[in-house]
Design a protein around this motif. Structure first.
Motif, PDB file in Angstrom:
ATOM      1  N   VAL A   1      19.592 -25.019   3.430  1.00  0.00           N
ATOM      2  CA  VAL A   1      18.802 -26.254   3.315  1.00  0.00           C
ATOM      3  C   VAL A   1      19.699 -27.432   3.703  1.00  0.00           C
ATOM      4  N   GLY A   2      19.265 -28.205   4.702  1.00  0.00           N
ATOM      5  CA  GLY A   2      20.009 -29.390   5.107  1.00  0.00           C
ATOM      6  C   GLY A   2      20.137 -29.480   6.617  1.00  0.00           C
ATOM      7  N   LYS A   3      20.802 -30.534   7.058  1.00  0.00           N
ATOM      8  CA  LYS A   3      20.874 -30.767   8.511  1.00  0.00           C
ATOM      9  C   LYS A   3      22.158 -31.460   8.964  1.00  0.00           C
ATOM     10  N   GLY A   4      23.100 -31.697   8.043  1.00  0.00           N
ATOM     11  CA  GLY A   4      24.270 -32.499   8.396  1.00  0.00           C
ATOM     12  C   GLY A   4      25.459 -31.667   8.844  1.00  0.00           C
ATOM     13  N   GLY A   5      26.623 -32.321   8.905  1.00  0.00           N
ATOM     14  CA  GLY A   5      27.844 -31.638   9.310  1.00  0.00           C
ATOM     15  C   GLY A   5      28.234 -30.551   8.316  1.00  0.00           C
ATOM     16  N   ARG A   6      28.038 -30.854   7.026  1.00  0.00           N
ATOM     17  CA  ARG A   6      28.344 -29.856   5.988  1.00  0.00           C
ATOM     18  C   ARG A   6      27.502 -28.594   6.187  1.00  0.00           C
ATOM     19  N   GLU A   7      26.211 -28.783   6.479  1.00  0.00           N
ATOM     20  CA  GLU A   7      25.339 -27.620   6.643  1.00  0.00           C
ATOM     21  C   GLU A   7      25.653 -26.886   7.948  1.00  0.00           C
ATOM     22  N   HIS A   8      26.113 -27.631   8.980  1.00  0.00           N
ATOM     23  CA  HIS A   8      26.541 -26.951  10.204  1.00  0.00           C
ATOM     24  C   HIS A   8      27.744 -26.049   9.883  1.00  0.00           C
ATOM     25  N   ALA A   9      28.663 -26.560   9.068  1.00  0.00           N
ATOM     26  CA  ALA A   9      29.830 -25.744   8.697  1.00  0.00           C
ATOM     27  C   ALA A   9      29.394 -24.524   7.878  1.00  0.00           C
ATOM     28  N   LEU A  10      28.424 -24.720   6.988  1.00  0.00           N
ATOM     29  CA  LEU A  10      27.922 -23.577   6.193  1.00  0.00           C
ATOM     30  C   LEU A  10      27.294 -22.539   7.128  1.00  0.00           C
ATOM     31  N   ALA A  11      26.509 -23.002   8.105  1.00  0.00           N
ATOM     32  CA  ALA A  11      25.848 -22.075   9.039  1.00  0.00           C
ATOM     33  C   ALA A  11      26.891 -21.332   9.867  1.00  0.00           C
ATOM     34  N   TRP A  12      27.898 -22.054  10.331  1.00  0.00           N
ATOM     35  CA  TRP A  12      28.987 -21.482  11.151  1.00  0.00           C
ATOM     36  C   TRP A  12      29.695 -20.366  10.379  1.00  0.00           C
ATOM     37  N   LYS A  13      29.960 -20.631   9.103  1.00  0.00           N
ATOM     38  CA  LYS A  13      30.691 -19.638   8.302  1.00  0.00           C
ATOM     39  C   LYS A  13      29.775 -18.479   7.898  1.00  0.00           C
TER      40      LYS A  13
ATOM     41  N   SER B   1      39.985 -34.066  -3.609  1.00  0.00           N
ATOM     42  CA  SER B   1      38.703 -33.391  -3.862  1.00  0.00           C
ATOM     43  C   SER B   1      38.975 -31.934  -4.184  1.00  0.00           C
ATOM     44  N   LEU B   2      38.470 -31.530  -5.338  1.00  0.00           N
ATOM     45  CA  LEU B   2      38.676 -30.155  -5.797  1.00  0.00           C
ATOM     46  C   LEU B   2      37.306 -29.496  -5.957  1.00  0.00           C
ATOM     47  N   PHE B   3      37.163 -28.291  -5.414  1.00  0.00           N
ATOM     48  CA  PHE B   3      35.861 -27.621  -5.412  1.00  0.00           C
ATOM     49  C   PHE B   3      35.943 -26.339  -6.224  1.00  0.00           C
ATOM     50  N   ALA B   4      35.046 -26.243  -7.217  1.00  0.00           N
ATOM     51  CA  ALA B   4      34.996 -25.034  -8.038  1.00  0.00           C
ATOM     52  C   ALA B   4      33.656 -24.360  -7.786  1.00  0.00           C
ATOM     53  N   VAL B   5      33.689 -23.112  -7.355  1.00  0.00           N
ATOM     54  CA  VAL B   5      32.439 -22.366  -7.190  1.00  0.00           C
ATOM     55  C   VAL B   5      32.184 -21.668  -8.517  1.00  0.00           C
ATOM     56  N   CYS B   6      31.042 -21.991  -9.126  1.00  0.00           N
ATOM     57  CA  CYS B   6      30.778 -21.610 -10.522  1.00  0.00           C
ATOM     58  C   CYS B   6      29.573 -20.679 -10.598  1.00  0.00           C
TER      59      CYS B   6
ATOM     60  N   VAL C   1      40.619 -24.240  -1.692  1.00  0.00           N
ATOM     61  CA  VAL C   1      41.762 -25.113  -1.378  1.00  0.00           C
ATOM     62  C   VAL C   1      41.359 -26.572  -1.624  1.00  0.00           C
ATOM     63  N   THR C   2      42.320 -27.395  -1.972  1.00  0.00           N
ATOM     64  CA  THR C   2      41.993 -28.797  -2.235  1.00  0.00           C
ATOM     65  C   THR C   2      41.995 -29.586  -0.928  1.00  0.00           C
ATOM     66  N   ALA C   3      41.258 -30.674  -0.945  1.00  0.00           N
ATOM     67  CA  ALA C   3      41.131 -31.474   0.280  1.00  0.00           C
ATOM     68  C   ALA C   3      41.269 -32.952  -0.075  1.00  0.00           C
ATOM     69  N   GLN C   4      41.447 -33.755   0.954  1.00  0.00           N
ATOM     70  CA  GLN C   4      41.382 -35.210   0.769  1.00  0.00           C
ATOM     71  C   GLN C   4      40.471 -35.744   1.843  1.00  0.00           C
ATOM     72  N   ASP C   5      39.587 -36.660   1.492  1.00  0.00           N
ATOM     73  CA  ASP C   5      38.783 -37.281   2.541  1.00  0.00           C
ATOM     74  C   ASP C   5      39.139 -38.754   2.642  1.00  0.00           C
ATOM     75  N   HIS C   6      38.668 -39.359   3.714  1.00  0.00           N
ATOM     76  CA  HIS C   6      38.915 -40.787   3.957  1.00  0.00           C
ATOM     77  C   HIS C   6      37.573 -41.479   3.913  1.00  0.00           C
ATOM     78  N   LYS C   7      37.303 -42.165   2.803  1.00  0.00           N
ATOM     79  CA  LYS C   7      35.956 -42.743   2.638  1.00  0.00           C
ATOM     80  C   LYS C   7      35.793 -44.078   3.367  1.00  0.00           C
TER      81      LYS C   7
ATOM     82  N   PHE D   1      28.761 -29.192  -2.068  1.00  0.00           N
ATOM     83  CA  PHE D   1      29.971 -29.288  -1.251  1.00  0.00           C
ATOM     84  C   PHE D   1      30.133 -30.707  -0.707  1.00  0.00           C
ATOM     85  N   GLY D   2      31.352 -31.097  -0.405  1.00  0.00           N
ATOM     86  CA  GLY D   2      31.614 -32.415   0.172  1.00  0.00           C
ATOM     87  C   GLY D   2      31.372 -32.414   1.674  1.00  0.00           C
ATOM     88  N   ASP D   3      31.155 -33.592   2.190  1.00  0.00           N
ATOM     89  CA  ASP D   3      30.968 -33.761   3.626  1.00  0.00           C
ATOM     90  C   ASP D   3      31.801 -34.971   4.023  1.00  0.00           C
TER      91      ASP D   3
END
Ligand code: GLY
Length: 435
Positions: A6-18, A205-210, A219-225, A299-301
């Motif tokens: 569900v979705g249409k952005g860059g995050r969902e493109h990455a989910l589809a790719w994986k 940014s820390l992501f926990a799959v629960c 893995v941890t990430a940093q974004d530039h807002k 997930f973050g985008d």
């Protein structure tokens, strides 16, 4: 398996790719999808579940999609955006007997209701900035004056990433309060404002799959807002990201697990809303240790665009284990020897107004090893790809070290063009300076 994204952005493109890399996937669908996602999945553009949570039509769109998913016997639905989660997509699908990766609306309040989230943290002693919640502007402004600037003003509801204002002066804070509470610039999302202490430090940014009970951190990430180089100018959804974030040491990760993730999951269970899906912890690494800036229920985008290339395991296994409460039965392998960086190319004017419909060139040729162009705001008009959003494309490069990944991402960006294309040239500057 039949999987629906569900979705249409860059995050969902990455989910589809994986997800498309999994041998367990027979058919992949995306609602509504995008031209980039269409490289991996069958898109369903008529299902507009990408509406905002405050849009009264979203419930009807969720019902339609659910009916379709039941008919199609979808095995697993992976939900990208917070709006669909806050509007109860997972509740609706689960009631129809469908399995989903994502939290229920009650658990998604950890993002969709910041007043709830702050009260929860305060009640159980999770480290975060001191705060007060208001629905009256005079009382809110008196509080700002008593506290002084800098200070942070947040719309309590979902505001597409634009609802948090870091006010450097009392007058900026007063304007933000009046805009939210009196002028309703964020609609009902700004009916309550959370005013909190400004925190000094570096964000991670820390992501926990629960799975409601157990969890695995990625893995941890940093974004530039901020839109401008040197992290200046107004905040955006994110102009770039990189992983891993060297600032997040093993000790800080352990503290975050013990003081933040574990207690929050336990409290949500106690409240009868066990958390399934990905819990995105936006942290400020302060002198006193990690403190929560915000939680997100997804997930973050653009962080997903750097996390998933560093996930060696099958994403289907991970999402399924989250949905079925079996996280403790799987092994997740992360690629901790390489680095990934994503640089976002945006439309001129973003995060303010911008023109759409400009031809985007160079995306199709970008399928080199370890470089992927994740479409964010891209649409197809006849045989052209055009910009259709503020963030247009995120170019991710993966390499043995961050420096090489950054070099490759910028090299690839040179081959993409649209009028008014803008991107920051300093993505990952903190980590590069550190190394
Ligand atoms: N990158 C910030 C967010 O996804 O909210």
């Amino acid at each position: 398996m039949k999987i629906l994204i569900v979705g249409k952005g860059g995050r969902e493109h990455a989910l589809a790719w994986k997800l498309a890399q999994s041998s367990r996937v027979d058919v992949l669908y995306a609602a509504p999808g995008s031209p980039g996602i269409a490289q991996h999945a069958t898109c369903l553009p008529d299902f507009r579940v990408d509406l905002s949570a405050g849009d009264t039509r979203i419930g009807e769109q969720i019902d339609r999609l659910c009916e379709w998913a039941v008919g199609e016997q979808i095995d697993l639905t992976v939900v990208g955006p917070e709006d669909a989660l806050a509007a109860g997509l997972v509740d609706r699908f689960s009631a129809a007997g469908l399995r989903c990766f994502g939290p229920t609306a009650a658990a998604a309040r950890i993002e969709s209701d910041k007043a709830f989230s702050k009260e929860l943290m305060e009640r159980i002693g999770v480290p975060t900035a001191a705060h007060r919640t208001f629905n009256d502007s005079d009382a809110a402004i008196d509080y700002v004056k008593a506290q002084g600037a800098p200070i942070v003003v947040k719309a309590s509801g979902l505001a597409a990433g634009k609802g948090a204002i870091v006010a450097h002066t009392e007058s900026e804070a007063e304007t933000a309060v009046r805009e939210m509470l009196e002028d309703a610039v964020f609609g009902a999302a700004g009916d309550h404002v959370v005013i909190e202490q400004f925190m000094e430090g570096e964000e991670a940014s820390l992501f926990a799959v629960c799975d409601g009970e157990n969890y695995i951190t990625l893995v941890t990430a940093q974004d530039h807002k901020a839109v401008g180089e040197g992290d200046t100018g107004p905040n955006t959804g994110g102009m770039g990201a990189y992983a891993p974030a060297p600032v997040m040491t093993v000790d800080l990760l352990q503290q975050s697990r013990e003081q933040i993730i574990g207690p929050v999951l336990e409290e949500l269970r106690r409240l009868g809303s066990p958390y399934r899906g990905v819990l995105y912890c936006g942290l400020m690494l302060t002198d006193q240790g990690p403190k929560v800036v915000e939680f997100n229920c997804r997930f973050g985008d653009p962080e997903t665009q750097v996390l998933l290339p560093l996930l060696r395991s099958d994403l289907v296994d991970l999402c399924e284990a989250s949905a079925t409460g079996t996280i403790d039965q799987i092994e997740v392998e992360l690629d901790e020897t390489r680095a990934a960086v994503c640089v976002v190319a945006a439309s001129e004017g973003y995060p303010g107004d911008y023109e759409k419909g400009r031809t985007v060139e160079g995306l199709e040729g970008l399928a080199a090893n370890d470089v992927v162009a994740f479409h964010a705001g891209v649409a197809r008009v006849d045989d052209r790809l055009v910009n259709a959003g503020g963030r247009v494309v995120g170019v991710t490069a993966i390499a043995d070290d961050l420096h090489s990944a950054v070099g490759r991402a910028y090299e690839a960006l040179e081959t993409i063009h649209f009028d008014g294309m803008y991107y920051r040239r300093d993505i990952a500057h903190r980590a590069l300076a550190r190394s």
